[in-house]
Scaffold this motif. Structure first.
Motif, mmCIF file in Angstrom:
data_model
loop_
_atom_site.group_PDB
_atom_site.id
_atom_site.type_symbol
_atom_site.label_atom_id
_atom_site.label_comp_id
_atom_site.label_asym_id
_atom_site.label_seq_id
_atom_site.Cartn_x
_atom_site.Cartn_y
_atom_site.Cartn_z
ATOM 1 N N ASN A 1 15.439 4.234 7.949
ATOM 2 C CA ASN A 1 15.953 3.173 8.808
ATOM 3 C C ASN A 1 14.904 2.092 9.045
ATOM 4 O OD1 ASN A 1 18.678 3.382 9.650
ATOM 5 N ND2 ASN A 1 18.189 5.228 10.804
ATOM 6 N N LEU A 2 13.654 2.531 9.251
ATOM 7 C CA LEU A 2 12.570 1.567 9.472
ATOM 8 C C LEU A 2 12.389 0.679 8.254
ATOM 9 C CD1 LEU A 2 9.733 3.569 11.281
ATOM 10 C CD2 LEU A 2 11.349 1.945 12.266
ATOM 11 N N GLN A 3 12.385 1.287 7.076
ATOM 12 C CA GLN A 3 12.195 0.522 5.840
ATOM 13 C C GLN A 3 13.247 -0.571 5.716
ATOM 14 O OE1 GLN A 3 10.202 2.223 2.870
ATOM 15 N NE2 GLN A 3 11.379 1.519 1.138
ATOM 16 N N LYS A 4 14.467 -0.243 6.160
ATOM 17 C CA LYS A 4 15.579 -1.191 6.062
ATOM 18 C C LYS A 4 15.561 -2.212 7.192
ATOM 19 C CE LYS A 4 19.614 0.367 7.259
ATOM 20 N NZ LYS A 4 20.889 1.137 7.275
ATOM 21 N N ASN A 5 15.065 -1.825 8.364
ATOM 22 C CA ASN A 5 15.276 -2.638 9.566
ATOM 23 C C ASN A 5 14.038 -3.358 10.112
ATOM 24 O OD1 ASN A 5 18.088 -2.256 9.995
ATOM 25 N ND2 ASN A 5 17.676 -0.149 10.645
ATOM 26 N N ILE A 6 12.850 -3.053 9.595
ATOM 27 C CA ILE A 6 11.653 -3.766 10.045
ATOM 28 C C ILE A 6 11.411 -4.942 9.106
ATOM 29 C CG2 ILE A 6 9.142 -3.635 10.352
ATOM 30 C CD1 ILE A 6 10.525 -2.118 12.519
ATOM 31 N N HIS A 7 11.437 -6.162 9.655
ATOM 32 C CA HIS A 7 11.312 -7.379 8.838
ATOM 33 C C HIS A 7 10.165 -8.243 9.370
ATOM 34 C CE1 HIS A 7 15.381 -6.882 6.970
ATOM 35 N NE2 HIS A 7 15.592 -6.212 8.107
ATOM 36 N N PRO B 1 9.095 -13.397 12.676
ATOM 37 C CA PRO B 1 9.126 -14.452 11.657
ATOM 38 C C PRO B 1 7.774 -15.104 11.389
ATOM 39 C CG PRO B 1 9.971 -15.293 13.720
ATOM 40 C CD PRO B 1 9.708 -13.833 13.943
ATOM 41 N N ALA B 2 6.747 -14.726 12.152
ATOM 42 C CA ALA B 2 5.379 -15.212 11.924
ATOM 43 C C ALA B 2 4.456 -14.038 12.214
ATOM 44 C CB ALA B 2 5.077 -16.400 12.838
ATOM 45 N N CYS B 3 4.531 -13.004 11.356
ATOM 46 C CA CYS B 3 4.038 -11.677 11.735
ATOM 47 C C CYS B 3 2.533 -11.477 11.625
ATOM 48 C CB CYS B 3 4.768 -10.601 10.933
ATOM 49 S SG CYS B 3 4.360 -10.541 9.174
ATOM 50 N N GLY B 4 1.798 -12.412 11.012
ATOM 51 C CA GLY B 4 0.352 -12.218 10.897
ATOM 52 C C GLY B 4 0.045 -10.905 10.205
ATOM 53 N N THR B 5 -0.784 -10.079 10.825
ATOM 54 C CA THR B 5 -1.148 -8.790 10.229
ATOM 55 C C THR B 5 -0.190 -7.670 10.636
ATOM 56 O OG1 THR B 5 -2.694 -8.330 12.038
ATOM 57 C CG2 THR B 5 -3.587 -9.420 10.082
ATOM 58 N N GLY B 6 0.882 -8.006 11.343
ATOM 59 C CA GLY B 6 1.919 -7.027 11.651
ATOM 60 C C GLY B 6 1.747 -6.287 12.963
ATOM 61 N N GLY B 7 0.965 -6.828 13.876
ATOM 62 C CA GLY B 7 0.684 -6.133 15.135
ATOM 63 C C GLY B 7 1.921 -5.834 15.969
ATOM 64 N N ASN C 1 10.434 -5.664 2.979
ATOM 65 C CA ASN C 1 10.932 -6.651 3.940
ATOM 66 C C ASN C 1 9.818 -7.395 4.672
ATOM 67 O OD1 ASN C 1 13.678 -6.237 3.419
ATOM 68 N ND2 ASN C 1 13.758 -4.479 4.806
ATOM 69 N N ILE C 2 8.565 -7.176 4.247
ATOM 70 C CA ILE C 2 7.446 -7.970 4.767
ATOM 71 C C ILE C 2 7.121 -9.013 3.698
ATOM 72 C CG2 ILE C 2 5.107 -7.926 5.720
ATOM 73 C CD1 ILE C 2 7.170 -6.274 7.299
ATOM 74 N N ARG C 3 7.617 -10.227 3.896
ATOM 75 C CA ARG C 3 7.593 -11.228 2.834
ATOM 76 C C ARG C 3 6.462 -12.243 3.015
ATOM 77 N NH1 ARG C 3 11.357 -14.648 2.688
ATOM 78 N NH2 ARG C 3 12.284 -14.341 4.741
ATOM 79 N N LEU C 4 5.916 -12.698 1.894
ATOM 80 C CA LEU C 4 4.947 -13.793 1.868
ATOM 81 C C LEU C 4 5.733 -15.085 1.714
ATOM 82 C CD1 LEU C 4 1.990 -14.808 1.718
ATOM 83 C CD2 LEU C 4 2.109 -14.466 -0.753
ATOM 84 N N PRO D 1 -1.691 -15.552 2.613
ATOM 85 C CA PRO D 1 -1.800 -14.350 1.764
ATOM 86 C C PRO D 1 -2.593 -13.194 2.374
ATOM 87 C CG PRO D 1 -2.136 -16.327 0.446
ATOM 88 C CD PRO D 1 -2.090 -16.773 1.886
ATOM 89 N N LEU D 2 -3.747 -13.458 2.995
ATOM 90 C CA LEU D 2 -4.568 -12.363 3.500
ATOM 91 C C LEU D 2 -3.894 -11.626 4.666
ATOM 92 C CD1 LEU D 2 -7.079 -10.625 3.435
ATOM 93 C CD2 LEU D 2 -8.273 -12.361 4.798
ATOM 94 N N PRO D 3 -3.426 -12.334 5.702
ATOM 95 C CA PRO D 3 -2.708 -11.615 6.764
ATOM 96 C C PRO D 3 -1.479 -10.882 6.228
ATOM 97 C CG PRO D 3 -3.276 -13.815 7.506
ATOM 98 C CD PRO D 3 -3.619 -13.761 6.052
ATOM 99 N N HIS D 4 -0.793 -11.476 5.247
ATOM 100 C CA HIS D 4 0.377 -10.810 4.674
ATOM 101 C C HIS D 4 -0.015 -9.487 4.021
ATOM 102 C CE1 HIS D 4 3.060 -9.941 1.182
ATOM 103 N NE2 HIS D 4 3.961 -10.021 2.137
ATOM 104 N N MET D 5 -1.104 -9.505 3.264
ATOM 105 C CA MET D 5 -1.564 -8.276 2.610
ATOM 106 C C MET D 5 -1.901 -7.212 3.660
ATOM 107 S SD MET D 5 -4.762 -7.726 -0.004
ATOM 108 C CE MET D 5 -5.989 -7.987 1.275
#
Length: 227
Positions: A39-45, A14-20, A71-74, A51-55
């Motif tokens: 499955n990953l596309q559906k289940n990885i959130h 829920p606070a994923c930063g750059t997705g590490g 599912n990676i939301r800004l 904005p920059l870490p989200h990108m």
């Protein structure tokens, strides 16, 4: 490795930063087929409010086989009212290192039940994480500061619910410098899972520096072998 995600389970940071953490989860799953990537596309959130870490997180997902990481939301996870979450929003696994040492802007705390209302970011995230774990299979690994373990007030309320409604089975106390140069605050990893029986026993480990180390740094970081 501790939460051991499986293909088909829903995973949230829920606070994923750059997705590490999410990329580590994907690597742990080691998908091999087109079906697995679906499955990953559906289940990885993931959710990230800057904005920059989200990108960078979106790019990270694309580099790890998720072609359309919708599912990676800004957004700010804490901006959604606590009571608006339903069973369909809950996840099997939450792995996260939420922001701590800061406070949220005015009004964010009003999204939480009265008993959890505070402006301290880490406390708000912890209360929300507990709400977002699935009733039967939910399990989590969360990095939190010392202040959460030993603080009072709202922290006491959150910890009481954590011990009664979850099995807080392991705490790893990390030495200073693990997150250098970003913060010197002492931190802990909390591992817990949904459990109607609550917490009966907690394994509490204090992680020492390797021989010859006085601190960690970018060039001499904590390594998995030390665990």
């Amino acid at each position: 490795d501790m939460v051991d995600p499986k293909i088909g389970e829903s995973i949230l940071d829920p606070a994923c930063g750059t997705g590490g953490f999410l990329t580590c989860a994907i690597n742990h799953l080691d998908p091999k087929s087109t079906k697995d990537y679906g499955n990953l596309q559906k289940n990885i959130h993931g959710v990230e409010k800057k904005p920059l870490p989200h990108m960078l997180a979106v790019t990270n997902m694309m580099l790890h086989g998720i072609d359309t990481p919708v599912n990676i939301r800004l957004d700010n996870t804490l901006a959604r009212p606590y009571i608006s979450y339903t069973d369909k929003d809950r996840k099997d696994i939450i792995i996260t290192n939420p922001p701590f040492g800061g406070v949220e802007e005015d009004g964010i705390e009003s999204n939480m039940p009265k008993k959890f209302q505070t402006r301290e970011t880490a406390d708000l995230f912890m209360a929300l994480i507990m709400n977002l774990l699935k009733r039967d299979t939910g399990r989590a690994a969360v990095v939190l500061p010392d202040g959460f373990l030993f603080g009072e007030g709202v922290k006491t309320t959150i910890k009481e619910e954590l011990l009664c409604d979850f099995n807080l089975h392991t705490i790893v106390r990390l030495p200073n410098g693990v997150f250098s140069p970003y913060t010197s605050i002492a931190t802990n990893i909390l591992f817990f899972e949904r459990s109607a029986k609550g917490t009966k026993e907690i394994w509490f480990f204090e992680h020492p520096y390797p021989e010859g180390y006085k601190s960690y740094s970018r060039t001499r970081p904590l390594t998995i072998e030390e665990f």
